[in-house]
Scaffold this motif. Structure first.
Motif, PDB file in Angstrom:
ATOM      1  N   CYS A  67      64.929  57.180  16.016  1.00 22.22           N
ATOM      2  CA  CYS A  67      65.035  55.770  15.649  1.00 22.22           C
ATOM      3  C   CYS A  67      64.764  54.833  16.815  1.00 22.22           C
ATOM      4  N   GLY A  68      65.118  55.250  18.021  1.00 21.02           N
ATOM      5  CA  GLY A  68      64.820  54.404  19.175  1.00 21.02           C
ATOM      6  C   GLY A  68      63.334  54.157  19.314  1.00 21.02           C
ATOM      7  N   ARG A  73      58.874  50.386  18.418  1.00 21.23           N
ATOM      8  CA  ARG A  73      57.492  50.183  17.978  1.00 21.23           C
ATOM      9  C   ARG A  73      57.368  49.134  16.873  1.00 21.23           C
ATOM     10  N   TYR A  74      58.318  49.159  15.924  1.00 23.94           N
ATOM     11  CA  TYR A  74      58.170  48.313  14.725  1.00 23.94           C
ATOM     12  C   TYR A  74      59.242  47.233  14.593  1.00 23.94           C
ATOM     13  N   VAL A 193      59.875  45.249  22.111  1.00 24.07           N
ATOM     14  CA  VAL A 193      59.516  45.629  23.469  1.00 24.07           C
ATOM     15  C   VAL A 193      59.943  47.069  23.692  1.00 24.07           C
ATOM     16  N   VAL A 194      59.010  47.916  24.079  1.00 18.58           N
ATOM     17  CA  VAL A 194      59.297  49.315  24.290  1.00 18.58           C
ATOM     18  C   VAL A 194      59.384  49.586  25.773  1.00 18.58           C
ATOM     19  N   HIS A 195      60.606  49.779  26.241  1.00 20.07           N
ATOM     20  CA  HIS A 195      60.785  50.048  27.658  1.00 20.07           C
ATOM     21  C   HIS A 195      60.530  51.508  27.988  1.00 20.07           C
ATOM     22  N   LYS A 199      56.948  56.052  23.399  1.00 22.41           N
ATOM     23  CA  LYS A 199      56.968  57.459  23.065  1.00 22.41           C
ATOM     24  C   LYS A 199      58.415  57.866  22.829  1.00 22.41           C
ATOM     25  N   LEU A 200      58.567  58.980  22.126  1.00 25.25           N
ATOM     26  CA  LEU A 200      59.899  59.491  21.906  1.00 25.25           C
ATOM     27  C   LEU A 200      60.456  59.978  23.233  1.00 25.25           C
ATOM     28  N   ALA A 201      61.530  59.367  23.714  1.00 23.23           N
ATOM     29  CA  ALA A 201      62.062  59.722  25.029  1.00 23.23           C
ATOM     30  C   ALA A 201      63.552  59.467  25.053  1.00 23.23           C
ATOM     31  N   PHE A 202      64.228  60.185  25.946  1.00 27.99           N
ATOM     32  CA  PHE A 202      65.646  59.961  26.155  1.00 27.99           C
ATOM     33  C   PHE A 202      65.824  58.815  27.137  1.00 27.99           C
ATOM     34  N   PRO A 203      66.917  58.047  27.018  1.00 25.04           N
ATOM     35  CA  PRO A 203      67.160  56.954  27.965  1.00 25.04           C
ATOM     36  C   PRO A 203      67.258  57.487  29.399  1.00 25.04           C
ATOM     37  N   THR A 204      66.728  56.726  30.326  1.00 23.94           N
ATOM     38  CA  THR A 204      66.803  57.117  31.734  1.00 23.94           C
ATOM     39  C   THR A 204      68.001  56.498  32.442  1.00 23.94           C
TER      40      THR A 204
END
Length: 388
Positions: A67-68, A73-74, A193-195, A199-204
């Motif tokens: 979902c993130g 994205r949308y 806004v995609v930080h 792409k599908l990624a875990f938070p840093t």
């Protein structure tokens, strides 16, 4: 945009997201009275039913990490509306399933769309808080509880009077009407806004995982009261079945009331102070419940604990959604995943330990988890970033 138009849209958005929470809770509440009929018509044992309910939970957890990415994205509004379409039909699919082989994927889908919508509507509530410069998360969760109450109450009456399939059809129609009436007023991010580089990624950001741990420690006690409080009162405090049932009812009732009051409390005292006091109240209630000499003292203690636990998860969600440098969707997907993992995984472990050592010591340990949240409360200061 004219300031009055902007403010009006934000207010409409606030009530639209409230209806989204009600919608989601209504569908979950509508599933609860279907469960006994579901078990009987499929001719399955309690063990098999438990596995199928676990499939529902796995479906919910499997959709949350995605979902993130989708929200980034949308936008949260589009994701809420997209999942809501499938949510509207999902209970009917479960009711139509003729056997275990078809019921399992239907329940997995039901859990996946409910869980996905859960993340997206929490992200949208964070956006509403930013636009209104005040808290709405706790009352939004209050609407979820209200929806669950409405779904469960209506479901029992409809199933008894007209059967499970008619009930599922009515729920589907109500859900569609709710969605068409309310979701078009939802607001969203000005430009998603995609930080995390789309792409599908875990938070840093490591703070996301610490906030997720707070959500986990807050939700495990909630799940333990739901699943085991009645058995605890029966087996260890000598309560009859009717009395034992008041444990979760009292806990849930005080939680619902406090969630509708929680936003004003948080706006006045701040997220960190509210979380600290809430954690202490929750821990005190759990501790008294674990030591209570009678069932009614335990019930009152669970009710008192509900006053504290009610707003802990909403504050954690707001804190996650306001982390700088991470999109609210990505952060909330992880925190929601961690929090709900506790409700999914903890019941079996709690049941095993409780069966060996008794549930009194279990609730004492859960009080300790809430003390840990108290000590970590300063991490929730980002929950107040939505306010001027």
């Amino acid at each position: 945009m004219d300031a009055s138009v902007y403010a009006r849209k934000a207010v409409y958005g606030r009530w639209a997201v409230a209806w989204a929470f009600f919608f989601n809770g209504f569908l979950i509440g509508s599933w609860a009275p279907q469960i006994p009929v579901f078990m009987t018509r499929l001719g399955i044992s309690e063990f098999t039913l438990g596995l199928l309910i676990l499939v529902f939970g796995v479906g919910a957890l499997s959709s949350m990490p995605w979902c993130g990415y989708l929200i980034g994205r949308y936008g949260s509004r589009a994701v809420v509306k997209g999942f809501a379409v499938f949510c509207s039909l999902s209970l009917l699919l479960v009711a139509l399933a003729p056997n275990v082989l078809t019921a399992a994927p239907a329940l997995f889908l039901f859990g996946a769309v409910i869980g996905g919508m859960d993340v997206a509507m929490n992200a949208n509530a964070v956006e509403v808080e930013k636009k209104l410069s005040r808290a709405v998360m706790s009352s939004s969760h209050g609407f979820w509880s209200l929806g669950g109450f409405a779904g469960g109450g209506l479901g029992g009456l409809l199933i008894e009077a007209h059967g499970y399939l008619t009930h599922a059809v009515v729920v589907t129609l109500i859900a569609i009407v709710l969605g068409l009436a309310a979701f078009r007023f939802m607001i969203t991010e000005e430009t998603p806004v995609v930080h995390e580089k789309q792409k599908l990624a875990f938070p840093t950001n490591p703070l996301i995982y610490l906030i997720g741990l707070m959500a986990l420690f807050s939700m495990v006690p909630e799940g333990s009261v739901l699943d085991w409080a009645a058995l605890y009162l029966q087996q260890e405090r000598g309560a009859d079945i009717a009395t034992a049932g008041f444990a979760f009812a009292a806990f849930s009732g005080t939680m619902s009331i406090m969630r509708f009051l929680g936003d004003r409390v948080r706006d006045r005292f701040g997220a960190v102070n509210t979380l600290r006091v809430s954690a202490l109240i929750g821990a005190a209630g759990m501790l008294v419940a674990s030591l209570a000499p009678t069932s009614w003292i335990a019930i009152l203690a669970f009710a008192f604990s509900g006053l504290g636990i009610a707003n802990m998860v909403p504050i954690a969600f707001s804190a996650a959604g306001n982390q700088e440098g991470t999109s609210s969707g990505v952060a909330l997907s992880m925190v929601t995943l961690m929090g709900y993992s506790g409700i999914l995984v903890a019941p079996s472990a709690i049941g095993f330990v409780g069966g060996k050592a008794g549930f009194g010591p279990v609730y004492m340990v859960l009080a300790g988890l809430l003390i840990v949240v108290f000590l970590m409360a300063n991490l929730a200061k980002s929950a107040d970033r939505n306010q001027n």
